[in-house]
Scaffold this motif. Structure first.
Motif, mmCIF file in Angstrom:
data_model
loop_
_atom_site.group_PDB
_atom_site.id
_atom_site.type_symbol
_atom_site.label_atom_id
_atom_site.label_comp_id
_atom_site.label_asym_id
_atom_site.label_seq_id
_atom_site.Cartn_x
_atom_site.Cartn_y
_atom_site.Cartn_z
ATOM 1 N N SER A 252 0.415 9.452 -4.747
ATOM 2 C CA SER A 252 -0.003 10.759 -5.258
ATOM 3 C C SER A 252 -0.409 10.610 -6.721
ATOM 4 O O SER A 252 0.041 9.705 -7.412
ATOM 5 N N VAL A 253 -1.273 11.504 -7.158
ATOM 6 C CA VAL A 253 -1.753 11.474 -8.535
ATOM 7 C C VAL A 253 -1.910 12.915 -9.007
ATOM 8 O O VAL A 253 -2.213 13.809 -8.215
ATOM 9 N N VAL B 106 -2.267 5.687 -12.265
ATOM 10 C CA VAL B 106 -1.444 5.413 -11.096
ATOM 11 C C VAL B 106 -1.607 3.928 -10.754
ATOM 12 O O VAL B 106 -2.686 3.374 -10.904
ATOM 13 N N THR B 107 -0.505 3.299 -10.363
ATOM 14 C CA THR B 107 -0.540 1.901 -9.949
ATOM 15 C C THR B 107 -0.275 1.833 -8.459
ATOM 16 O O THR B 107 0.714 2.392 -7.970
ATOM 17 N N VAL B 108 -1.180 1.183 -7.736
ATOM 18 C CA VAL B 108 -1.054 1.039 -6.288
ATOM 19 C C VAL B 108 -1.227 -0.444 -5.968
ATOM 20 O O VAL B 108 -2.349 -0.949 -5.951
ATOM 21 N N ASP B 109 -0.103 -1.136 -5.769
ATOM 22 C CA ASP B 109 -0.165 -2.559 -5.447
ATOM 23 C C ASP B 109 -0.184 -2.763 -3.939
ATOM 24 O O ASP B 109 0.502 -2.058 -3.195
ATOM 25 N N LEU B 110 -0.981 -3.719 -3.509
ATOM 26 C CA LEU B 110 -1.122 -4.024 -2.089
ATOM 27 C C LEU B 110 -0.304 -5.260 -1.741
ATOM 28 O O LEU B 110 -0.075 -6.125 -2.584
ATOM 29 N N SER B 111 0.118 -5.332 -0.486
ATOM 30 C CA SER B 111 0.838 -6.498 0.026
ATOM 31 C C SER B 111 -0.055 -7.224 1.015
ATOM 32 O O SER B 111 -0.766 -6.593 1.797
ATOM 33 N N MET B 112 0.016 -8.542 0.977
ATOM 34 C CA MET B 112 -0.749 -9.346 1.926
ATOM 35 C C MET B 112 -0.164 -9.167 3.322
ATOM 36 O O MET B 112 1.052 -9.100 3.491
ATOM 37 N N ILE B 113 -1.016 -9.059 4.325
ATOM 38 C CA ILE B 113 -0.560 -9.006 5.711
ATOM 39 C C ILE B 113 -0.316 -10.449 6.148
ATOM 40 O O ILE B 113 -1.233 -11.276 6.092
ATOM 41 N N PRO B 114 0.921 -10.769 6.564
ATOM 42 C CA PRO B 114 1.194 -12.161 6.945
ATOM 43 C C PRO B 114 0.408 -12.552 8.192
ATOM 44 O O PRO B 114 0.313 -11.793 9.143
ATOM 45 N N VAL B 115 -0.162 -13.739 8.130
ATOM 46 C CA VAL B 115 -0.895 -14.277 9.270
ATOM 47 C C VAL B 115 0.070 -15.178 10.031
ATOM 48 O O VAL B 115 0.614 -16.130 9.460
#
Length: 158
Positions: free
Chosen positions: A113-114, A125-134
């Motif tokens: 939310s912002v 706003v900080t939105v960090d992404l996570s790698m999808i494990p292969v």
């Protein structure tokens, strides 16, 4: 009498036939000059609802797609993360932005939310992404194949 007038790169050549036309055109010319001076010295006229602010989005994935979403779920603006951030100019009195969505290939899609910024203000706003494990391939089929070959060789030698 001819009265050449140049206004904003447009040239108008008006032929005036009597004295009342000349007086009228001088009044129009004076009015236009006054309006131009007013606009120049006051910084122009700002219509209601044109105050702007900034929404700055930080993320750990360069090239990630950023979507600004209003309260109805409509995507209002899109952009991309570059050097860890994306900056959007928004109208502070327009439809409020409620959510930021960040997505990238091979990563989870995250939302946050912002709040709307004030005029000339910035909301971050900080939105960090996570790698999808292969998933890694299982070594069992390879071992099963080798075991089967060994068993076949053993049986053929007998």
């Amino acid at each position: 009498m001819r009265l050449p007038i140049t206004f904003l790169y447009y040239a108008v050549d008006i032929k005036l036939t009597n004295l009342s036309d000349v007086k009228f055109m001088k009044k129009i010319y004076a009015l236009l000059t006054a309006l131009i001076c007013l606009a120049v010295f006051t910084g122009g006229v700002s219509a209601a609802g044109e105050d702007t602010g900034y929404i700055q989005v930080y993320s750990n994935v360069n090239g990630a797609l950023v979507k600004l979403i209003d309260g109805s779920g409509n995507v209002v603006q899109t952009g991309y993360i570059s050097n860890g951030q994306a900056t959007f100019t928004v109208y502070t009195t327009g439809t409020p932005i409620r959510t930021v969505e960040v997505s990238a290939s091979g990563c989870t899609t995250e939302t946050s939310s912002v709040s709307m910024p004030s005029a000339d203000g910035t909301s971050t706003v900080t939105v960090d992404l996570s790698m999808i494990p292969v998933p890694s391939p299982s070594p069992l089929p390879v071992f099963g194949l080798i075991a089967g070959l060994c068993a076949a060789v053993y049986l053929l030698r007998r």
